[in-house]
Design a protein around this motif. Structure first.
Motif, PDB file in Angstrom:
ATOM      1  N   UNK A 186       1.622   8.456   5.916  1.00 45.68           N
ATOM      2  CA  UNK A 186       2.142   9.772   5.531  1.00 45.68           C
ATOM      3  C   UNK A 186       2.200   9.920   4.021  1.00 45.68           C
ATOM      4  N   UNK A 187       1.105   9.559   3.387  1.00 45.58           N
ATOM      5  CA  UNK A 187       0.985   9.677   1.933  1.00 45.58           C
ATOM      6  C   UNK A 187      -0.309  10.438   1.609  1.00 45.58           C
ATOM      7  N   UNK A 188      -0.433  10.953   0.385  1.00 50.13           N
ATOM      8  CA  UNK A 188      -1.690  11.612   0.012  1.00 50.13           C
ATOM      9  C   UNK A 188      -2.851  10.611  -0.030  1.00 50.13           C
ATOM     10  N   UNK A 189      -4.009  11.037   0.415  1.00 50.20           N
ATOM     11  CA  UNK A 189      -5.190  10.154   0.390  1.00 50.20           C
ATOM     12  C   UNK A 189      -5.547   9.750  -1.031  1.00 50.20           C
ATOM     13  N   UNK A 190      -5.190  10.564  -2.005  1.00 49.81           N
ATOM     14  CA  UNK A 190      -5.500  10.251  -3.404  1.00 49.81           C
ATOM     15  C   UNK A 190      -4.752   9.024  -3.900  1.00 49.81           C
ATOM     16  N   UNK A 191      -3.712   8.603  -3.170  1.00 45.55           N
ATOM     17  CA  UNK A 191      -2.953   7.412  -3.563  1.00 45.55           C
ATOM     18  C   UNK A 191      -3.557   6.133  -2.969  1.00 45.55           C
ATOM     19  N   UNK A 192      -4.634   6.290  -2.199  1.00 44.76           N
ATOM     20  CA  UNK A 192      -5.222   5.147  -1.489  1.00 44.76           C
ATOM     21  C   UNK A 192      -6.634   4.879  -1.982  1.00 44.76           C
ATOM     22  N   UNK A 193      -7.030   3.621  -1.861  1.00 39.40           N
ATOM     23  CA  UNK A 193      -8.399   3.260  -2.197  1.00 39.40           C
ATOM     24  C   UNK A 193      -8.875   2.155  -1.260  1.00 39.40           C
ATOM     25  N   UNK A 194     -10.190   1.992  -1.165  1.00 37.57           N
ATOM     26  CA  UNK A 194     -10.778   0.985  -0.280  1.00 37.57           C
ATOM     27  C   UNK A 194     -11.323  -0.173  -1.098  1.00 37.57           C
ATOM     28  N   UNK A 195     -11.184  -1.382  -0.544  1.00 38.02           N
ATOM     29  CA  UNK A 195     -11.698  -2.573  -1.219  1.00 38.02           C
ATOM     30  C   UNK A 195     -11.797  -3.716  -0.217  1.00 38.02           C
ATOM     31  N   UNK A 196     -12.953  -4.354  -0.172  1.00 38.45           N
ATOM     32  CA  UNK A 196     -13.170  -5.543   0.654  1.00 38.45           C
ATOM     33  C   UNK A 196     -12.725  -5.373   2.100  1.00 38.45           C
ATOM     34  N   UNK A 197     -13.089  -4.255   2.700  1.00 39.01           N
ATOM     35  CA  UNK A 197     -12.783  -4.044   4.106  1.00 39.01           C
ATOM     36  C   UNK A 197     -11.341  -3.681   4.378  1.00 39.01           C
ATOM     37  N   UNK A 198     -10.612  -3.252   3.367  1.00 40.19           N
ATOM     38  CA  UNK A 198      -9.220  -2.831   3.510  1.00 40.19           C
ATOM     39  C   UNK A 198      -9.010  -1.495   2.808  1.00 40.19           C
ATOM     40  N   UNK A 199      -7.996  -0.769   3.265  1.00 42.96           N
ATOM     41  CA  UNK A 199      -7.505   0.395   2.534  1.00 42.96           C
ATOM     42  C   UNK A 199      -6.138   0.037   1.979  1.00 42.96           C
ATOM     43  N   UNK A 200      -5.958   0.276   0.688  1.00 42.96           N
ATOM     44  CA  UNK A 200      -4.755  -0.159  -0.021  1.00 42.96           C
ATOM     45  C   UNK A 200      -4.031   1.059  -0.579  1.00 42.96           C
ATOM     46  N   UNK A 201      -2.719   1.052  -0.424  1.00 40.75           N
ATOM     47  CA  UNK A 201      -1.888   2.111  -1.004  1.00 40.75           C
ATOM     48  C   UNK A 201      -1.495   1.667  -2.415  1.00 40.75           C
TER      49      UNK A 201
END
Length: 717
Positions: free
Chosen positions: A143-158
């Motif tokens: 329940x956070x904005x997608x702009x606060x998340x990024x993808x790296x090495x097969x993971x999505x990180x907040x």
């Protein structure tokens, strides 16, 4: 990693369409040149059939599909490398599978150096779409904005909290999202995988024996066949005596077989047995009488004599013309008028042809080293009147192809024999079959005329006489070869005011087809040798001479790089230096070759500098390997290899009389890749055409002797 094939049905079944996996593919609307990305749910709801796939399951396991054949050129690495870049996964932790032949993948022909240049934009978009969907899924769960998340090495990180999900935890949510349109792609400066010299994923498989090539494939109850084919394409089987062959232990049956080579039937006698060895021994015991009447049995000397005569007496079919070169040539007080000859060549991949086919009443399935699985599917569908979805074509690894394994004759032959036997059959071609049967690269002669006035080119006229592959494939015979100018740099048509190219029709019964870089491999020798002759007639430095006719910034930068890396301006006085620049499949390659003479008076290649501008690229190590391999192949074709004919029969048999360059023949090669963001060009073939003219131009620089006929003996110059 797995190298098994994956069908659409099995892929979607594995995906489950129940939230257990995220499954993405491409769809090409007929009304648009742009592809659209769909997930499996979209596909099911819309009736759209996917044609390129990414699959991520709940365990986070990623499967990437390579839609093209892997024959050493690197698609097994480069296609997943593109997908993994935008998807943000570690390439070492994914499964790579070959796609089956299916038009839903678009064009699957591995030829024309088209794998990357034809699909990279779609592959980038596909990977980026999957990444965006996974990021959105994570953002929804947190329940956070997608702009606060990024993808790296097969993971999505907040980013603010450091919380993260691995992709497998997100696929259920992601698979239910609407597929986003026009997703942003990374900038080149942001790449982590692309443009990096990553180790190839197929190298461990090929060194530990895990890679499955055509000859490795097995099916329960499979039989093995070899075929005694008529060595002259148009010849027929008059009679055969199979009594001795049937006495060989393991031989099951002997029968006549007819396969198509273009629209011509090649006849032979198949020997089918329980092992390849038994089939080969049965073939040796077979006696066949051929009927070779009704067509010419040409020899090499006759072929080139006729070509030369045609060039001297006919204008040919005009392909492209600028200005009025004919008038200038007619009225010139002095002109250059020379002929170049290039030989017929065999493909001679390290892996000879082979194919497994299983014909059943309800379906046909094929496995093997196949460059064009979609072409094979279309062809077999037509020949056997089988529904297209019941013709399944599976790709294995290829031990080289060079165009030969994009042909349809050997899968057709295997399917015919399987149908006759009612069992799966592997057909194996011997090295002798491969070398002597063809189809071959056509031998071509070129007449080049030119006028140099006040140090500048006033007119150039080229005519080529050789077998036209367009005609073999059913093209109109009153139309010039579509590849007449292949290898010639396009800017020359703007800067040389009077120029023409024509194709002089020439036919023989000898079967011909594509060979690495197709017509550029022969055209390039004639075009760039003649450009060098004109430079010397003008009294100008050969590289500067080309520079003045290639004003575009991109080409000027390439020439600057050639000068810089080779030390052209300060080159040694005791060596010969030659230059050539060719263009094919949307890439330009410049090469400089340095030669010298040994104490024994023999020519030695001291160094080769190759500069490639292929625009946007994936893996510089693969590019360098492909250019090195192209140069070595060109060296063999220029100096030691030639298919010759006597009484209509190829005279070469195996590597003892159709020799390969050895490791000791390999000169030091430096390869440089121009760094730019232009549209991607080809890599696997464009490195070949420039070498032979650069080599012979270097020999002229050293000895003053012009070489206009290939192959030539390096020890006899």
């Amino acid at each position: 990693m797995s190298t098994s094939n994956i069908s659409r049905r099995n892929f979607l079944r594995a995906a489950g369409l129940t939230g257990t996996a995220l499954c993405l593919g491409l769809y090409f609307p007929a009304s648009s040149k742009e592809s659209e990305v769909f997930n499996a749910g979209d596909e099911e709801a819309s009736g759209i059939e996917l044609n390129s796939w990414i699959k991520i399951d709940k365990d986070g396991k990623v499967t990437l599909v390579d839609h093209r054949a892997e024959m050493g050129q690197g698609s097994y690495q480069s296609v997943p490398q593109i997908l993994a870049e935008e998807l943000e996964v570690d390439l070492n932790n994914v499964n790579i599978v070959f796609a089956r032949g299916d038009k839903k993948y678009g064009n699957q022909i591995t030829g024309g150096s088209s794998t990357i240049r034809g699909s990279y934009k779609n592959l980038l978009k596909l990977g980026a779409t999957a990444r965006v969907m996974l990021i959105q899924a994570a953002a929804n769960k947190w329940a956070v904005p997608a702009t606060e998340c990024y993808a790296e090495s097969g993971h999505v990180i907040h980013r603010p909290s450091g919380k993260k999900f691995h992709y497998g935890e997100l696929v259920e949510t992601a698979s239910k999202l609407e597929t986003p349109k026009n997703v942003p792609l990374k900038k080149i400066s942001e790449y982590k995988l692309i443009r990096k010299p990553l180790h190839r994923q197929d190298t461990p498989l090929k060194t530990n024996g895990a890679a499955v090539f055509g000859l490795d494939f097995r099916l329960p109850g499979m039989l093995y066949a070899v075929v005694e084919r008529n060595p002259r394409l148009r010849g027929k089987v008059k009679s055969f005596d199979d009594a001795a062959a049937l006495k060989v232990p393991g031989v099951k049956r002997v029968f006549k077989v007819q396969m198509l080579v273009y629209s011509t039937i090649r006849e032979g006698v198949a020997v089918v047995a329980t092992s390849t060895w038994a089939a080969m021994q049965g073939r040796k015991a077979l006696h066949v009488e051929w009927d070779d009447t009704g067509f010419e049995h040409l020899s090499t000397a006759e072929i080139y004599s006729r070509q030369n005569q045609e060039l001297q007496t006919k204008e040919g079919l005009s392909f492209r013309k600028v200005g009025d070169p004919d008038n200038l040539l007619k009225n010139a007080a002095k002109k250059l008028d020379v002929v170049y000859e290039t030989p017929y060549q065999a493909h001679s991949a390290m892996e000879p042809l082979n194919c497994v086919a299983h014909y059943q009443d309800s379906k046909i399935e094929i496995w093997g080293p196949i460059q064009a699985p979609d072409w094979v599917q279309d062809f077999i569908t037509t020949q056997f009147n089988m529904p297209k979805d019941k013709v399944i074509v599976n790709m294995t690894f290829l031990g080289g192809g060079f165009g030969r394994k994009a042909f349809l004759d050997y899968p057709h032959e295997a399917t015919l024999i399987s149908k006759e036997m009612g069992a799966p059959v592997m057909v194996v071609w011997s090295r002798e079959d491969d070398v002597r049967q063809g189809p071959f690269r056509p031998g071509i002669s070129y007449r080049a005329e030119g006028v140099v006035d006040s140090g500048n080119i006033s007119a150039i006229k080229f005519r080529m006489a050789g077998q036209n592959l367009d005609h073999w494939q059913g093209g109109k015979k009153d139309k010039a070869n579509g590849s007449t100018t292949e290898g010639f740099l396009e800017p020359y048509f703007k800067t040389i005011k009077n120029i023409s190219f024509a194709d002089v029709p020439f036919e023989t019964p000898i079967p011909t087809m594509w060979w690495r870089s197709v017509y550029a491999s022969t055209n390039g020798f004639a075009f760039e040798s003649f450009m060098d002759e004109m430079a010397h007639a003008a009294g100008k430095d050969p590289l500067d001479f080309r520079r003045q006719y290639l004003p575009e910034d991109r080409l000027q930068r390439l020439i600057n790089k050639m000068e810089e890396v080779s030390g052209w301006k300060s080159r040694e006085k005791n060596g010969g230096y030659g230059v050539a620049m060719t263009e094919c499949f949307s890439s330009t390659v410049g090469q400089i070759v340095k030669v010298s003479k040994t104490a024994a008076g023999k020519i030695k290649v001291d160094h080769v500098w190759a500069v490639m501008d292929c625009g946007w690229y994936v893996n510089p190590d693969i590019i360098k390997a492909q250019v090195e391999g192209s140069i070595l192949m060109a060296l063999g074709a220029a100096t030691i290899q030639e298919i010759t004919f006597k009484d209509g029969l190829a005279q070469q048999h195996n590597f003892y009389d159709y020799k390969m360059p050895r490791i000791t023949d390999m000169p030091p090669i430096d390869v440089y890749v121009m760094d730019n963001a232009e549209d991607a060009g080809g890599v696997g073939e464009p490195g070949l055409p420039a070498f032979s003219p650069a080599l012979t131009n270097a020999i002229f620089d050293l000895t003053g002797k012009r070489i206009r006929k290939l192959p030539f003996d390096m020890n006899a110059v």
